[in-house]
Scaffold this motif. Structure first.
Motif, PDB file in Angstrom:
ATOM      1  N   VAL A 173      13.491  -3.304   9.068  1.00  0.00           N
ATOM      2  CA  VAL A 173      12.577  -2.759  10.073  1.00  0.00           C
ATOM      3  C   VAL A 173      11.352  -2.184   9.379  1.00  0.00           C
ATOM      4  O   VAL A 173      11.393  -1.770   8.220  1.00  0.00           O
ATOM      5  CB  VAL A 173      13.260  -1.661  10.921  1.00  0.00           C
ATOM      6  N   MET A 174      10.243  -2.154  10.117  1.00  0.00           N
ATOM      7  CA  MET A 174       9.022  -1.492   9.656  1.00  0.00           C
ATOM      8  C   MET A 174       8.577  -0.518  10.734  1.00  0.00           C
ATOM      9  O   MET A 174       8.595  -0.856  11.924  1.00  0.00           O
ATOM     10  CB  MET A 174       7.913  -2.507   9.379  1.00  0.00           C
ATOM     11  N   ASP A 175       8.189   0.691  10.318  1.00  0.00           N
ATOM     12  CA  ASP A 175       7.739   1.672  11.307  1.00  0.00           C
ATOM     13  C   ASP A 175       6.217   1.786  11.305  1.00  0.00           C
ATOM     14  O   ASP A 175       5.520   1.125  10.528  1.00  0.00           O
ATOM     15  CB  ASP A 175       8.420   3.027  11.092  1.00  0.00           C
ATOM     16  N   ASN A 176       5.708   2.640  12.175  1.00  0.00           N
ATOM     17  CA  ASN A 176       4.254   2.791  12.325  1.00  0.00           C
ATOM     18  C   ASN A 176       3.591   3.438  11.120  1.00  0.00           C
ATOM     19  O   ASN A 176       2.363   3.412  10.995  1.00  0.00           O
ATOM     20  CB  ASN A 176       3.941   3.610  13.577  1.00  0.00           C
ATOM     21  N   SER A 235      14.026  -1.541  19.603  1.00  0.00           N
ATOM     22  CA  SER A 235      13.639  -0.134  19.481  1.00  0.00           C
ATOM     23  C   SER A 235      13.090   0.350  20.811  1.00  0.00           C
ATOM     24  O   SER A 235      12.873  -0.442  21.740  1.00  0.00           O
ATOM     25  CB  SER A 235      12.608   0.064  18.371  1.00  0.00           C
ATOM     26  N   LYS A 236      12.857   1.641  20.900  1.00  0.00           N
ATOM     27  CA  LYS A 236      12.328   2.252  22.125  1.00  0.00           C
ATOM     28  C   LYS A 236      11.104   3.116  21.822  1.00  0.00           C
ATOM     29  O   LYS A 236      10.944   4.194  22.376  1.00  0.00           O
ATOM     30  CB  LYS A 236      13.403   3.105  22.797  1.00  0.00           C
ATOM     31  N   ASN A 237      10.275   2.627  20.903  1.00  0.00           N
ATOM     32  CA  ASN A 237       9.110   3.404  20.480  1.00  0.00           C
ATOM     33  C   ASN A 237       9.502   4.770  19.930  1.00  0.00           C
ATOM     34  O   ASN A 237       8.881   5.796  20.218  1.00  0.00           O
ATOM     35  CB  ASN A 237       8.099   3.550  21.618  1.00  0.00           C
ATOM     36  N   ASN A 238      10.561   4.770  19.130  1.00  0.00           N
ATOM     37  CA  ASN A 238      10.942   5.947  18.356  1.00  0.00           C
ATOM     38  C   ASN A 238      11.523   5.456  17.032  1.00  0.00           C
ATOM     39  O   ASN A 238      11.456   4.262  16.717  1.00  0.00           O
ATOM     40  CB  ASN A 238      11.919   6.847  19.115  1.00  0.00           C
ATOM     41  N   GLU A 239      12.095   6.362  16.245  1.00  0.00           N
ATOM     42  CA  GLU A 239      12.547   5.990  14.901  1.00  0.00           C
ATOM     43  C   GLU A 239      13.939   5.390  14.869  1.00  0.00           C
ATOM     44  O   GLU A 239      14.427   4.994  13.801  1.00  0.00           O
ATOM     45  CB  GLU A 239      12.502   7.224  13.986  1.00  0.00           C
ATOM     46  N   TYR A 240      14.583   5.260  16.017  1.00  0.00           N
ATOM     47  CA  TYR A 240      15.956   4.752  16.046  1.00  0.00           C
ATOM     48  C   TYR A 240      15.991   3.240  16.230  1.00  0.00           C
ATOM     49  O   TYR A 240      15.115   2.646  16.875  1.00  0.00           O
ATOM     50  CB  TYR A 240      16.747   5.428  17.161  1.00  0.00           C
ATOM     51  N   VAL A 241      17.025   2.633  15.667  1.00  0.00           N
ATOM     52  CA  VAL A 241      17.301   1.213  15.853  1.00  0.00           C
ATOM     53  C   VAL A 241      18.481   1.110  16.818  1.00  0.00           C
ATOM     54  O   VAL A 241      19.544   1.685  16.575  1.00  0.00           O
ATOM     55  CB  VAL A 241      17.656   0.525  14.522  1.00  0.00           C
ATOM     56  N   TYR A 242      18.290   0.398  17.938  1.00  0.00           N
ATOM     57  CA  TYR A 242      19.313   0.262  18.970  1.00  0.00           C
ATOM     58  C   TYR A 242      19.908  -1.146  18.929  1.00  0.00           C
ATOM     59  O   TYR A 242      19.228  -2.109  18.527  1.00  0.00           O
ATOM     60  CB  TYR A 242      18.717   0.528  20.351  1.00  0.00           C
ATOM     61  N   ASP A 250      10.961   7.408   9.845  1.00  0.00           N
ATOM     62  CA  ASP A 250      10.934   8.464  10.849  1.00  0.00           C
ATOM     63  C   ASP A 250       9.753   8.363  11.807  1.00  0.00           C
ATOM     64  O   ASP A 250       9.364   9.347  12.441  1.00  0.00           O
ATOM     65  CB  ASP A 250      10.954   9.837  10.179  1.00  0.00           C
ATOM     66  N   HIS A 251       9.178   7.159  11.919  1.00  0.00           N
ATOM     67  CA  HIS A 251       8.145   6.906  12.914  1.00  0.00           C
ATOM     68  C   HIS A 251       8.610   5.761  13.818  1.00  0.00           C
ATOM     69  O   HIS A 251       9.645   5.140  13.570  1.00  0.00           O
ATOM     70  CB  HIS A 251       6.813   6.562  12.253  1.00  0.00           C
ATOM     71  N   ASP A 252       7.825   5.475  14.838  1.00  0.00           N
ATOM     72  CA  ASP A 252       8.205   4.428  15.787  1.00  0.00           C
ATOM     73  C   ASP A 252       8.434   3.097  15.075  1.00  0.00           C
ATOM     74  O   ASP A 252       7.601   2.655  14.267  1.00  0.00           O
ATOM     75  CB  ASP A 252       7.110   4.231  16.842  1.00  0.00           C
ATOM     76  N   ILE A 253       9.535   2.436  15.405  1.00  0.00           N
ATOM     77  CA  ILE A 253       9.821   1.115  14.845  1.00  0.00           C
ATOM     78  C   ILE A 253       8.919   0.086  15.530  1.00  0.00           C
ATOM     79  O   ILE A 253       8.867   0.001  16.765  1.00  0.00           O
ATOM     80  CB  ILE A 253      11.299   0.724  15.058  1.00  0.00           C
TER      81      ILE A 253
END
Length: 484
Positions: free
Chosen positions: A284-287, A233-240, A263-266
């Motif tokens: 994945v788990m977000d903030n 991740s890149k400190n956003n809600e997307y998975v790369y 919809d928060h940082d991964i």
């Protein structure tokens, strides 16, 4: 000669049949403050748990274990509370050899970091210990074990240098190759390939940015094609993600996807591969403490699903995902928030359907970390979890649902959970996971010998059957210190 070979094969088949019912099927390794050291407890499907014993006097923050794919040998790697990294080689259930190496310079948050890992090379069965160092260059190390530790470690340059953070690895299912993804704490993510013939190579920066406690990176391989994938991740809600093709030694382009309501940082990522297909799964788990998952079809991430919101167990994460060994059903489990904070909730994926959320099992106290390990020989999955009062417990789980039953919402009555085993109630608490399980399964090579009046030839191939063993070697354990 033919008769002797046939009798030998029959004997091996009978031995394997007996072991499947009475021998140790797996083991859990954990750090116990009660006994001031690392302990091993053995599991088999008939008598459940036994043999809880101390094999090292050193406590640990992080534990990784792998089974040799070719023989009854396993490796356990641990980051110690004294900041050293140790690896233990088990022959059967006994420690045959061990080694200790210096870890990177420690900090106050050492218990939050994954500094080392270990893998077996699939074709040769050679074990490899990986770890970080504090060197400004050549800051990666790999030490091989092949019936003895190598005299020195292989050195490598990470694509981006900085303070040691997290390390995750995966071994290729079709060649002697390991993919390593790492980050420098609070800095960039990167991925690099390790091969015994060329050391560390083909490293790239993934352009992610990792927080101090986050492990928002992971790697896995497609089991048929052998392509590797790094997810980050890149400190956003997307998975790369990016794909590595070994046959051309090339990295593909960067792609990304999102999961509705994540919809928060991964902050945490976990991956799993299915045997005998190119499917993979990611959780994945977000903030905001929401958990989501997706299924890789071999060409795209599909069936993206929010599994739960506001889960417990976030430092480290009390969630995990895996494929059941023989059916390919995906099992995802996570800590419940609110009134049921002592329990685990779960969903399963069958065909093209995610099941509804349902109750899993109950822990005595609030979950802090958890893991799932699939038996490659059956449809059973081992679930182990640690709560916030140091209790480590395990359950064997067998998913019973079919895709039709998922759509009808009738899965809850079909789940098969084994009895709860409280393995230890004094397990080391940390921001990592101070326990790990592996199934004691391997595929021994088979040798076929044929003779004639003029020639004699021997060929070796890999058997398609798996084995277990009662080997309890009492060979003297040796300790070595590697040159780094």
């Amino acid at each position: 000669m033919v008769v002797v070979r046939q009798l030998l094969l029959v004997g091996l088949f009978l031995l394997a049949s007996v072991c499947r019912s009475v021998c140790d099927d797996g083991a859990i390794f954990f750090s116990s403050t009660q006994y001031s050291g690392l302990r091993r407890a053995n599991y088999d499907t008939s008598t459940q748990w036994s043999g809880d014993n101390t094999f090292s006097s050193h406590d640990a923050y992080t534990i990784v274990t792998r089974q040799n794919p070719l023989k009854d040998e396993s490796i356990v790697a641990a980051v110690g509370t004294d900041y050293n990294i140790r690896a233990y080689l088990f022959s059967g259930t006994s420690v045959a050899s061990q080694t200790v190496v210096d870890g990177p310079e420690h900090s106050t948050d050492v218990d939050e970091l994954y500094w080392c890992s270990a893998e077996y090379l699939r074709l040769s069965g050679v074990a490899v210990l990986f770890w970080f160092t504090d060197d400004s260059s050549n800051n990666l190390r790999a030490l091989e074990y092949d019936n003895g530790w190598a005299s020195s470690a292989v050195q490598g340059n990470a694509p981006h240098s900085g303070r040691a953070g997290h390390m995750m690895t995966a071994s290729s299912p079709v060649r002697d190759e390991v993919m390593l993804v790492g980050n420098e704490e609070g800095s960039k993510d990167y991925v690099i390939i390790y091969r015994p013939s060329g050391g560390f190579q083909h490293g790239i920066v993934l352009s992610g940015t990792s927080g101090d406690k986050n492990r928002n990176i992971d790697v896995a391989y497609e089991s048929v094609s052998g392509r590797g994938m790094a997810v980050y991740s890149k400190n956003n809600e997307y998975v790369y993600y990016r794909i590595f093709t070994s046959t051309t030694d090339s990295w593909g382009s960067e792609y990304s996807f999102s999961i509705t309501n994540i919809d928060h940082d991964i902050r945490w990522i976990k991956m799993a591969s299915e045997r005998d297909t190119n499917r993979m799964a990611v959780a994945v788990m977000d903030n905001a403490e929401s958990v989501g998952a997706a299924i890789w079809s071999g060409s795209a991430w599909e069936y993206k699903k929010e599994l739960a919101s506001h889960v417990v167990g976030t430092e480290p994460p009390a969630f995990s995902i895996t494929f059941a060994g023989t059916t390919g059903n995906v099992v995802a489990i996570y800590g419940d928030d609110g009134e049921e904070s002592h329990s685990a909730r779960m969903r399963t994926f069958h065909g093209s359907w995610w099941s509804s959320e349902r109750f899993g099992v109950t822990q005595y106290q609030e979950l802090t970390s958890a893991g799932l390990w699939a038996d490659p020989q059956s449809n059973t999955v081992m679930y182990c979890a640690l709560d916030d009062t140091n209790d480590l417990s395990c359950w064997a789980y067998t998913p019973q649902c079919t895709a039709v039953q998922v759509t009808q919402g009738s899965c809850s009555d079909l789940d098969s959970w084994g009895p709860r085993e409280q393995v230890n109630d004094y397990v080391q608490l940390s921001y990592t996971q101070p326990f790990a399980f592996h199934w004691r399964r391997w595929t021994p090579p088979t040798t076929t010998t044929s003779t004639s009046s003029s020639t004699s030839t021997t060929s070796t191939s890999t058997s398609t059957s798996t084995s277990t063993s009662t080997s309890t070697s009492t060979s003297t354990s040796t300790t070595t210190t590697a040159t780094t």
